[in-house]
Design a protein around this motif. Structure first.
Motif, mmCIF file in Angstrom:
data_model
loop_
_atom_site.group_PDB
_atom_site.id
_atom_site.type_symbol
_atom_site.label_atom_id
_atom_site.label_comp_id
_atom_site.label_asym_id
_atom_site.label_seq_id
_atom_site.Cartn_x
_atom_site.Cartn_y
_atom_site.Cartn_z
ATOM 1 N N UNK A 1 -9.838 -20.204 15.686
ATOM 2 C CA UNK A 1 -9.895 -21.019 16.894
ATOM 3 C C UNK A 1 -9.063 -22.273 16.655
ATOM 4 N N UNK A 2 -8.744 -22.966 17.760
ATOM 5 C CA UNK A 2 -7.910 -24.167 17.624
ATOM 6 C C UNK A 2 -8.524 -25.148 16.634
ATOM 7 N N UNK A 3 -9.854 -25.286 16.686
ATOM 8 C CA UNK A 3 -10.505 -26.271 15.821
ATOM 9 C C UNK A 3 -10.419 -25.900 14.344
ATOM 10 N N UNK A 4 -10.087 -24.628 14.052
ATOM 11 C CA UNK A 4 -9.980 -24.180 12.662
ATOM 12 C C UNK A 4 -8.627 -24.480 12.036
ATOM 13 N N UNK A 5 -7.668 -24.948 12.844
ATOM 14 C CA UNK A 5 -6.297 -25.091 12.354
ATOM 15 C C UNK A 5 -6.109 -26.396 11.584
ATOM 16 N N UNK A 6 -6.748 -26.450 10.411
ATOM 17 C CA UNK A 6 -6.537 -27.586 9.527
ATOM 18 C C UNK A 6 -5.299 -27.330 8.667
ATOM 19 N N UNK B 1 0.188 -22.353 17.499
ATOM 20 C CA UNK B 1 -0.921 -22.480 16.556
ATOM 21 C C UNK B 1 -0.561 -23.424 15.409
ATOM 22 N N UNK B 2 0.678 -23.329 14.920
ATOM 23 C CA UNK B 2 1.108 -24.203 13.832
ATOM 24 C C UNK B 2 1.177 -25.656 14.273
ATOM 25 N N UNK B 3 1.446 -25.864 15.550
ATOM 26 C CA UNK B 3 1.496 -27.236 16.075
ATOM 27 C C UNK B 3 0.116 -27.875 16.177
ATOM 28 N N UNK B 4 -0.935 -27.058 15.996
ATOM 29 C CA UNK B 4 -2.292 -27.590 16.055
ATOM 30 C C UNK B 4 -2.742 -28.143 14.708
ATOM 31 N N UNK B 5 -1.794 -28.298 13.765
ATOM 32 C CA UNK B 5 -2.104 -28.868 12.460
ATOM 33 C C UNK B 5 -2.843 -30.204 12.633
#
Length: 316
Positions: free
Chosen positions: A211-216, A247-251
């Motif tokens: 999920x977006x919140x997991x993209x650390x 997804x990578x931009x959600x870093x």
């Protein structure tokens, strides 16, 4: 090649140190010394600068193929490690199961973007040296007509090869919506197709499970690694690239969410203060208006006159 050694062995590790890494020629095979495991000779081959100088590729290769009997075939299970010389716990490991024969006597072990590998802060190259390890836990002949033993974790997928079962539903949907993916099997070997679709399945699996919140930071690095490997397949990935890039931009998504929540809380505090000030201001304005009215009334109650008006200077 006659080797007096058991055909099946357990856990034999080979470490290969590549010196003067920066001086290695590009698009050229750099080959380790041969080593014997399971009664067969092997070597590790490194190619620097594949695909317009961008990538490093490492493969496991059956050595001296010409000396093996006609129809030979080997099933091997191994673990590959790109050693991190600064942070050992960050060493990258991969488990590989593959079939080797006269028509395909090599297997992909590792693909990495050179800029990432050569970044000193990542710890993979130290003093212009890198270290790779290959540990074969199983090496066994499987006969001229035998297939790689199937297990409960793999399944034949659309005549493309053995694919991990959990990836198959994702690949079926992808091929349904993007039939051009199937063109791959007409241009490449079965081994390459198996690898390419496995790489695609792993990217799809990652995107499905996160999920977006997991993209650390850690998740973004994992996805970047999977995507770089998949790009090597040269499948038509134009439909997938925007989602991966997004997804990578959600870093740092979690950090961004925390910052937004803190700003919202600060805004609520300031709004509360502002409302109190407005209430006080309204009360003050009301007091001013009342005082103004009292002043008007007070002024109406007397008539101003000069004091000297009642002083008589002359007698009548």
């Amino acid at each position: 090649m006659k080797i007096q050694e058991p055909k099946d062995i357990t856990y034999k590790k080979i470490a290969w140190t590549i010196s003067n890494f920066s001086s290695l020629k590009t698009n050229t095979a750099h080959i380790s010394e041969d080593f014997i495991i399971g009664g067969y000779a092997w070597n590790i081959q490194l190619y620097k600068g594949i695909q317009d100088g961008k990538y490093l590729v490492i493969i496991l290769h059956v050595a001296d193929v010409s000396s093996l009997p006609q129809g030979w075939s080997i099933y091997a299970v191994c673990t590959f490690t790109m050693v991190n010389q600064v942070y050992n716990e960050r060493s990258e490991k991969r488990d590989i199961k593959d079939k080797f024969n006269n028509s395909c006597h090599w297997s992909f072990l590792y693909y990495v973007e050179l800029t990432r590998l050569q970044d000193p802060s990542n710890g993979y190259i130290l003093n212009d040296k890198c270290i790779v390890e290959v540990e074969l836990s199983k090496v066994s002949p499987i006969g001229t007509r035998a297939l790689v033993p199937k297990d409960d974790a793999t399944a034949e997928f659309k005549d493309l090869g053995l694919i991990e079962k959990e990836l198959v539903p994702l690949l079926e949907e992808a091929c349904l919506w993007h039939p051009s993916l199937m063109d791959c099997k007409q241009k490449k070997s079965r081994k390459f197709v198996e690898w390419a679709f496995t790489a695609l399945g792993r990217v799809l699996q990652f995107l499905k499970n996160k999920k977006w919140k997991d993209m650390n930071e850690k998740a973004c690095k994992e996805l970047q690694h999977l995507w770089e490997e998949l790009e090597m397949s040269r499948l038509d990935l134009r439909w997938l690239e925007p989602l991966v890039k997004s997804a990578l931009n959600m870093r740092g998504y979690a950090e961004k969410v925390e910052k937004v929540n803190m700003l919202k809380q600060d805004l609520r505090v300031l709004e509360t203060k502002m409302n109190k000030i407005k209430e006080k201001l309204a009360s003050t304005e009301q007091s001013i208006e009342m005082t103004r009215r009292e002043l008007v009334n007070a002024e109406d109650d007397f008539e101003e006159k000069d004091l000297e008006e009642n002083i008589r200077y002359r007698q009548p």
